[in-house]
Design an enzyme around this catalytic site. Structure first.
Site: not given
Length: 306
Positions: A221, A269
């Protein structure tokens, strides 16, 4: 089952889930006539208040391995919450991490620049054992990546909140061992979940502990790394290169300085994503467990973030 995700295709998930459980109807919120009849939810980053419309929920399935989007919510029902734990996701993540590490260990990033300059630039290959890789976070995905790197011959250390025991990995744990772990990471792979404890963990002070010219790979993250401190380190060369799949804010803003940095590789991502065909089997098993009164698999505690 109610489905919510801005990134996943309902039709694909519906096909695999209904094949596993023929009596299960998977629908978007706007397709449901009686919200009180909904027993299960399959979600990725649902809006706040989403769960309040479904008073009969008995299971929440997070559409991914990271559950940080559910941390701190006040609308979560008091029912089991599970994450996806799909071997195919672990394989996909290990493959991405191996690619990113090899790109640096084999100097591919240097050859990419030489090609753009039409310049023949030879660097003699080094054995993988000469490269020290640190995997920060040894959960399911982190452990799989660390073991694959060790299998390829890299000198691998791993760090986690509590000590793990993995063959071929120098396992370190706890805040007292974090400085030594960072100091021996020529290539640092960030694989920690985002929790209140890990938010901003890699700040300027911790990034400065990396060896001069270290490479950084973040597949967990974005908020685990202080983005401003990372950009400063990439600018002054104390961190030589970075491969970033995650960011503090996604999508990454067009005016973010990371886009223009020649020593940064950006991907959107995708290091590891849920694969409906294989993940549907896990989801269906947990629904069967709920129906029979058994404990679910891969249950998470959103208060802890994992």
């Amino acid at each position: 089952m109610v489905f919510h995700s801005q990134f996943d295709k309902l039709e694909i998930w519906r096909g695999f889930l209904e094949a596993e459980l023929p009596d299960l109807a998977v629908r978007r919120a706007d397709e449901i006539d009686d919200p009180a009849s909904v027993r299960y939810s399959l979600v990725w980053k649902p809006p706040h208040g989403f769960f309040a419309d479904y008073p009969s929920l008995s299971l929440v399935v997070n559409l991914g391995a990271g559950v940080d989007a559910l941390v701190g919510r006040t609308d979560l029902p008091d029912v089991p919450i599970t994450r996806l734990s799909d071997p195919e996701m672990a394989r996909m993540m290990a493959g991405y991490v191996l690619f990113a590490v090899l790109r640096y260990a084999r100097d591919i990033h240097i050859f990419e620049r030489a090609q753009r300059e039409r310049r023949w630039h030879y660097i003699h290959p080094r054995g993988p054992e000469t490269t020290r890789v640190g995997v920060l976070g040894l959960g399911e995905l982190g452990a799989a990546a660390a073991l694959e790197l060790a299998r390829q011959g890299f000198d691998v250390a791993g760090w986690s909140r509590t000590r793990k025991n993995l063959d071929g990995i120098a396992c370190m744990a706890g805040p007292d061992e974090l400085p030594d772990f960072l100091a021996r990471s020529d290539i640092l792979v960030v694989m920690l979940p985002l929790t209140p404890e890990t938010d901003g963990l890699l700040d300027a002070r911790h990034l400065a502990l990396l060896p001069p010219g270290a490479k950084l790979i973040n597949v967990s993250r974005g908020a685990v790394v202080d983005e401003a401190a990372m950009i400063a380190a990439l600018t002054d060369g104390s961190i030589a290169e970075a491969t970033l799949d995650v960011f503090e804010r996604e999508p990454l803003s067009p005016d973010n300085p990371l886009w223009a940095m020649g020593n940064v590789l950006i991907t959107p991502h995708l290091a590891s994503v849920a694969i409906p065909k294989s993940a549907a089997r896990q989801i269906a098993e947990n629904i069967r467990r709920i129906r029979s009164g058994r404990e679910v698999l891969h249950r998470v505690d959103p208060r802890r973030g994992y």
